[in-house]
Design a protein around this motif. Structure first.
Motif, PDB file in Angstrom:
ATOM      1  N   LEU A 163       0.857  -1.190   0.000  1.00 43.07           N
ATOM      2  CA  LEU A 163       0.000   0.000   0.000  1.00 43.07           C
ATOM      3  C   LEU A 163       0.891   1.237   0.000  1.00 43.07           C
ATOM      4  O   LEU A 163       1.755   1.375   0.871  1.00 43.07           O
ATOM      5  N   GLY A 164       0.720   2.123  -0.978  1.00 41.94           N
ATOM      6  CA  GLY A 164       1.621   3.280  -1.102  1.00 41.94           C
ATOM      7  C   GLY A 164       2.982   2.814  -1.561  1.00 41.94           C
ATOM      8  O   GLY A 164       4.007   3.102  -0.942  1.00 41.94           O
ATOM      9  N   SER A 165       2.997   2.077  -2.684  1.00 40.08           N
ATOM     10  CA  SER A 165       4.202   1.350  -3.105  1.00 40.08           C
ATOM     11  C   SER A 165       5.300   2.246  -3.668  1.00 40.08           C
ATOM     12  O   SER A 165       6.475   1.871  -3.650  1.00 40.08           O
ATOM     13  N   GLU A 172      11.112   0.097  -4.420  1.00 40.61           N
ATOM     14  CA  GLU A 172      12.503  -0.255  -4.122  1.00 40.61           C
ATOM     15  C   GLU A 172      12.586  -1.271  -2.982  1.00 40.61           C
ATOM     16  O   GLU A 172      13.446  -2.141  -2.971  1.00 40.61           O
ATOM     17  N   LYS A 173      11.700  -1.098  -1.991  1.00 37.96           N
ATOM     18  CA  LYS A 173      11.755  -2.005  -0.838  1.00 37.96           C
ATOM     19  C   LYS A 173      11.053  -3.313  -1.153  1.00 37.96           C
ATOM     20  O   LYS A 173      11.457  -4.371  -0.689  1.00 37.96           O
ATOM     21  N   ALA A 174      10.004  -3.222  -1.992  1.00 40.79           N
ATOM     22  CA  ALA A 174       9.303  -4.437  -2.411  1.00 40.79           C
ATOM     23  C   ALA A 174      10.283  -5.384  -3.091  1.00 40.79           C
ATOM     24  O   ALA A 174      10.246  -6.595  -2.883  1.00 40.79           O
ATOM     25  N   LEU A 231      -0.365  -0.840  -4.675  1.00 37.18           N
ATOM     26  CA  LEU A 231      -1.499   0.094  -4.728  1.00 37.18           C
ATOM     27  C   LEU A 231      -0.937   1.475  -4.428  1.00 37.18           C
ATOM     28  O   LEU A 231      -0.278   1.673  -3.416  1.00 37.18           O
ATOM     29  N   ASP A 232      -1.158   2.407  -5.336  1.00 29.89           N
ATOM     30  CA  ASP A 232      -0.627   3.759  -5.122  1.00 29.89           C
ATOM     31  C   ASP A 232      -1.504   4.772  -5.853  1.00 29.89           C
ATOM     32  O   ASP A 232      -2.111   4.459  -6.873  1.00 29.89           O
ATOM     33  N   VAL A 233      -1.539   5.993  -5.330  1.00 26.98           N
ATOM     34  CA  VAL A 233      -2.249   7.066  -6.032  1.00 26.98           C
ATOM     35  C   VAL A 233      -1.466   7.542  -7.249  1.00 26.98           C
ATOM     36  O   VAL A 233      -2.032   8.169  -8.139  1.00 26.98           O
ATOM     37  N   GLY A 269      -5.023   3.669  -6.934  1.00 27.96           N
ATOM     38  CA  GLY A 269      -6.131   4.033  -6.057  1.00 27.96           C
ATOM     39  C   GLY A 269      -5.628   4.618  -4.760  1.00 27.96           C
ATOM     40  O   GLY A 269      -4.428   4.831  -4.576  1.00 27.96           O
ATOM     41  N   ASP A 270      -6.587   4.878  -3.889  1.00 24.50           N
ATOM     42  CA  ASP A 270      -6.316   5.525  -2.613  1.00 24.50           C
ATOM     43  C   ASP A 270      -6.572   4.476  -1.532  1.00 24.50           C
ATOM     44  O   ASP A 270      -7.683   3.941  -1.444  1.00 24.50           O
ATOM     45  N   PHE A 271      -5.560   4.184  -0.732  1.00 23.38           N
ATOM     46  CA  PHE A 271      -5.767   3.103   0.241  1.00 23.38           C
ATOM     47  C   PHE A 271      -6.754   3.484   1.347  1.00 23.38           C
ATOM     48  O   PHE A 271      -7.171   2.632   2.116  1.00 23.38           O
TER      49      PHE A 271
END
Ligand SMILES: C[S@@+](CC[C@H](N)C(=O)[O-])C[C@H]1O[C@@H](n2cnc3c(N)ncnc32)[C@H](O)[C@@H]1O
Length: 338
Positions: free
Chosen positions: A91-93, A97-99, A118-120, A146-148
């Motif tokens: 969420l808020g990817s 880099e960390k993923a 998922l990111d805006v 999208g918006d989490f």
């Protein structure tokens, strides 16, 4: 209708379109007509805002990214072994880099199947998806623009659920980068509870939290010598100008960052250097700023382990494992539904 883009192993669905503009319009209408003006930080992140944030992560003063990355590098294999996960929902990817570190650990463990960012920011999400499928042959990406706070219901069901061989299913739902600290305590617990609803019995939340420390270290991280954070802060005014036909003069607003010791959070504000009236054309709204008046653009709460545990408890979650770096700058918590 939801626009869907599909290329090879990438599928991206967008839920923003005009509802996104409505959310900015609502937040501007609501936030700029209050006695104490405020705009939520998610509106920093258009393409330029996402790029500026990437630059912030490279700054010598900005320790959170390096500390969180160091924890992930040291612990990703054990996190994946502990959870058995083959799917990462982030969420808020951002740039992912960390993923990449967690996906690498899943790949080494032979469990890797799917990444659900998922990111805006559509631009950040698309670029990250492309890089990751090139790096990991076995990876599918199902991105959600999208918006989490509004679109968690569009996170796809776990991949592999119902497979008779029992493979698949377990997933990690990550909220990294200290993003949870951007919410006031009540909203934070509500968001954690909503994220918790996505967790199946074998799934785990992986939560990144910046820790309480010497205020001078924290303040420097949000007020760098090069002025990149100041540009990032003012970017929200550029976003409002472009999206809502407003006429802010961003350079007339000074970047402010200070640590609020009572609440143990950092605040970023924009201070109007002279009296001015701003017209937000699309809303037919006139907003007056007095000289020295401030607009709050971000809070970023700093945590202790008991505070994280209390938030989890209030949200129907429980701490499974607490990971930190040797200097205890940042923490990652693995949590399950209580
Ligand atoms: C502080 S950055 C962290 C990025 C990345 N996870 C990291 O740890 O470096 C916050 C990210 O969350 C995204 N974001 C902020 N608010 C959001 C919201 N309400 N819904 C979806 N994404 C959001 C921003 O676009 C940005 O990419």
């Amino acid at each position: 209708m939801t626009p869907v883009t599909r290329t090879g192993d990438i599928r991206i669905e967008s839920f923003l379109s005009d509802t996104d503009e409505r959310s900015l319009a609502n937040d501007v209408l609501d936030g700029l007509t209050r006695p104490f003006k405020e705009i939520p930080p998610k509106h920093f992140y258009d393409a330029r805002g996402s790029e500026l944030f990437e630059r912030i992560c490279e700054l010598p003063e900005y320790y959170p990214t390096r500390a969180e990355r160091a924890i992930l590098l040291a612990r990703a294999d054990s996190i994946v072994r502990r959870t058995g996960a083959g799917e990462l929902v982030e969420l808020g990817s951002g740039s992912a880099e960390k993923a990449r570190i967690l996906l690498g650990a899943m790949s080494r463990a032979g469990t890797l199947r799917r990444y659900v960012p998922l990111d805006v920011s559509e631009s950040a999400l698309e670029a990250a998806a492309q890089e990751l499928v090139e790096e990991f042959d076995e990876l599918e990406v199902h991105g959600v623009v999208g918006d989490f706070e509004r679109h968690l219901g569009h996170v796809p069901a776990p991949d592999g659920v119902g497979r008779v061989d029992g493979v698949g299913g377990a997933r990690i739902i990550a909220l990294l980068g200290g993003t949870i600290g951007n919410f006031l305590p009540g909203t934070r617990r509500r968001l954690l509870r909503e994220i918790g609803r996505l967790l199946g019995p074998r799934d785990r939340l992986l939560l990144g939290t910046d820790l309480v420390k010497n205020p001078a270290v924290i303040e420097a991280a949000y007020d760098d010598a090069e002025g990149v954070t100041a540009e990032f802060n003012r970017n929200v005014l550029h976003v409002i100008n472009r999206e809502l036909g407003a006429d802010f003069s961003p350079e007339a607003f000074e970047h402010i960052a200070f640590f609020d010791r009572r609440h143990e959070w950092i605040e970023m504000r924009l201070r109007s250097q002279r009296p001015c009236t701003v017209l937000v054309g699309d809303l037919g709204l006139r907003v007056d700023f007095a000289a020295g008046e401030e607009l709050r653009t971000e809070i970023s709460a700093k945590f202790t382990r008991p505070r994280v545990e209390e938030d989890f408890h209030a949200a129907g979650l429980e701490l499974d494992t607490w990971y930190t770096d040797p200097d205890e700058l940042f923490a990652l918590s693995l949590a399950a539904r209580a």
